[in-house]
Write an enzyme that holds these catalytic residues in place. Structure first.
Site, PDB file in Angstrom:
ATOM      1  N   SER A 145     -57.312 -11.986 -51.346  1.00  0.00           N
ATOM      2  CA  SER A 145     -56.120 -12.776 -51.650  1.00  0.00           C
ATOM      3  C   SER A 145     -55.492 -13.227 -50.334  1.00  0.00           C
ATOM      4  O   SER A 145     -55.223 -12.400 -49.463  1.00  0.00           O
ATOM      5  CB  SER A 145     -55.151 -11.898 -52.459  1.00  0.00           C
ATOM      6  OG  SER A 145     -53.910 -12.537 -52.630  1.00  0.00           O
ATOM      7  N   LYS A 173     -52.512 -18.094 -52.513  1.00  0.00           N
ATOM      8  CA  LYS A 173     -51.173 -18.126 -53.092  1.00  0.00           C
ATOM      9  C   LYS A 173     -50.643 -19.555 -52.997  1.00  0.00           C
ATOM     10  O   LYS A 173     -50.813 -20.213 -51.946  1.00  0.00           O
ATOM     11  CB  LYS A 173     -50.250 -17.177 -52.311  1.00  0.00           C
ATOM     12  CG  LYS A 173     -50.652 -15.712 -52.419  1.00  0.00           C
ATOM     13  CD  LYS A 173     -50.387 -15.169 -53.808  1.00  0.00           C
ATOM     14  CE  LYS A 173     -50.560 -13.649 -53.858  1.00  0.00           C
ATOM     15  NZ  LYS A 173     -50.294 -13.118 -55.204  1.00  0.00           N
ATOM     16  N   ASP A 248     -50.850 -12.309 -65.055  1.00  0.00           N
ATOM     17  CA  ASP A 248     -50.660 -11.105 -64.239  1.00  0.00           C
ATOM     18  C   ASP A 248     -49.308 -10.500 -64.637  1.00  0.00           C
ATOM     19  O   ASP A 248     -49.233  -9.624 -65.514  1.00  0.00           O
ATOM     20  CB  ASP A 248     -50.732 -11.504 -62.746  1.00  0.00           C
ATOM     21  CG  ASP A 248     -50.332 -10.408 -61.765  1.00  0.00           C
ATOM     22  OD1 ASP A 248     -49.948  -9.311 -62.207  1.00  0.00           O
ATOM     23  OD2 ASP A 248     -50.390 -10.638 -60.541  1.00  0.00           O
ATOM     24  N   GLY A 300     -54.547  -6.365 -57.396  1.00  0.00           N
ATOM     25  CA  GLY A 300     -54.087  -5.387 -56.407  1.00  0.00           C
ATOM     26  C   GLY A 300     -52.640  -5.643 -56.051  1.00  0.00           C
ATOM     27  O   GLY A 300     -52.106  -6.728 -56.293  1.00  0.00           O
TER      28      GLY A 300
END
Ligand code: OSB
Ligand code: MG
Length: 382
Positions: A145, A173, A248, A300
């Site tokens: 990520s 992101k 999420d 995570g």
């Protein structure tokens, strides 16, 4: 039959400096305050991690609320009780509404205790709890990520570095103003990589036409574009996108997952064991996705080795079908609070520990050093 009496639970407060800060649509994380629960039953000791952050940006929980809920309510609900199964802990804590990140620190440790008491690895204990005919995996396929960067060129440089390290799935992101152009540039430079975006709730349904422009970039998925608690609006967005939505933040329990799937709010589920209160609920969500054939992966939250080991155990289950956000230890902490570190294999996988329990040990000297960092940086904000 195994029964375990919880004799003692100690909470440790540490501050962990990140190797690379992560910028998301909700803020920047450069150091992580972490609560670690040390749970004792007879001669056995297991550890659990609370992933609540300093600020209520990802979740309403913070390290401060979690400390309060754990010390005042959750720890007293468990100490002195005898459990016949690790999921008994979730039942004993059910009187406390919400606060899954706090609960997860204890629930997850109970599963590790169970693994130790029965002489199994944590991954095997989870697998036997299902139960399933399909075997579990010895390696978990992982990706990385990447936070919001100052420029597209810097993003491309980090992608190049991560691909060089062996990561074969890239997550970026995004936020309004850092999305279409970014995706276009990355796709132009890397036409074939497995690419996905995570908005962390930065958009509204009014952005639907804008988000549909992402469809041309052949993304694996778009993670949590809309409100953190808004499954309904995601069900209005998904039919307007070709890109699969993955939820999420919105999925806090198995019933949220069922609701989201029935409403068509997403086509993929990100399972973060801490976000759903620990491994008991994680097993239930895995079961649902496995039975329904819903693509699933493990998310995570910048965990230390304690939480990472538990996430990797869940990641070994056969219903986890997409690359997980479980990168190698050296991408987060140097050193971590546990040994041994998790390392990336050349095929973008991480080995599932084979020993008894979760497969990592907390290092007392580092616990003391990172605990001192708490005293100097965080003690005054709680
Ligand atoms: O939304 O997946 C997220 C980290 C902290 C909080 C939320 C998220 C993340 C990440 C990092 O994306 C995943 C990782 O641990 O590598
Ligand atoms: Mg996310």
């Amino acid at each position: 039959m195994t029964a375990l009496t919880i004799d003692e639970i100690r909470l440790h407060r540490v501050v962990m400096p990140l190797v690379e800060p992560l910028r998301t649509s909700f803020g920047l994380e450069a150091v992580r305050p972490v609560l670690l629960a040390e749970v004792r039953a007879g001669d056995l000791v297991a550890w659990g991690e609370c992933t609540a952050a300093a600020e209520p940006g990802y979740s309403y929980e913070t390290v401060g609320t979690a400390y309060h809920i754990l010390t005042r309510f959750l720890i007293p609900a468990l100490v002195g009780h005898t459990l016949d199964h690790p999921s008994d802990g979730a039942r004993l804590m059910a009187g406390v509404r919400g606060h899954p990140l706090a609960k997860a620190a204890l629930d997850s440790a109970l599963w590790d205790l169970w693994a130790q008491a029965t002489g199994q690895s944590l991954a095997d204990v989870l697998w036997s709890a299902l139960p399933l005919e399909t075997p579990r995996r010895e390696r978990v396929t992982v990706g990385v990520s990447i936070g919001i960067q100052p420029s597209i060129d810097e993003t491309l440089a980090i992608i190049e570095k991560r691909l060089g390290e062996g990561y074969r799935r890239i997550k970026l992101k995004i936020r309004p103003g850092w999305d279409i152009e970014l995706a276009a540039a990355v796709r132009a430079a890397y036409p074939d990589i497995a690419l996905m975006l995570d908005a962390n709730s930065a958009y509204t349904l009014e952005d639907a036409d804008h988000l549909a422009k992402l469809d041309r970039f052949d993304l694996l998925m778009l993670e949590q574009p809309l409100g953190h608690d808004d499954i309904y609006e995601h069900s209005k967005l998904q039919p307007r996108l070709a890109t699969p939505i993955c939820l999420d933040e919105s999925i806090l329990c198995v019933n949220d997952a069922r609701l989201a799937l029935e409403l068509g709010a997403c086509r993929i589920i990100n399972l973060k064991p801490p976000r759903v209160g620990g491994l008991t609920e994680a097993v239930a969500i895995h079961r649902l996705c496995y039975d329904e054939g819903v693509p699933l992966w493990i998310g995570g939250m910048l965990e230390t080795g304690v939480g990472r080991a538990q996430n990797i155990a869940v990641g070994s289950l056969p219903g986890v079908t997409l690359p997980s956000d479980l990168s190698a230890t050296n991408r987060y902490y140097a050193p971590d609070i546990t040994e041994p570190p998790f390392v990336l294999n050349p095929d973008s996988t991480i080995d599932v520990p084979r020993g008894v329990g979760a497969g990592v040990t907390v290092q007392p000297d580092r616990l003391a050093a990172f605990g001192a960092a708490w005293e100097s940086t965080f003690a005054n904000v709680m």
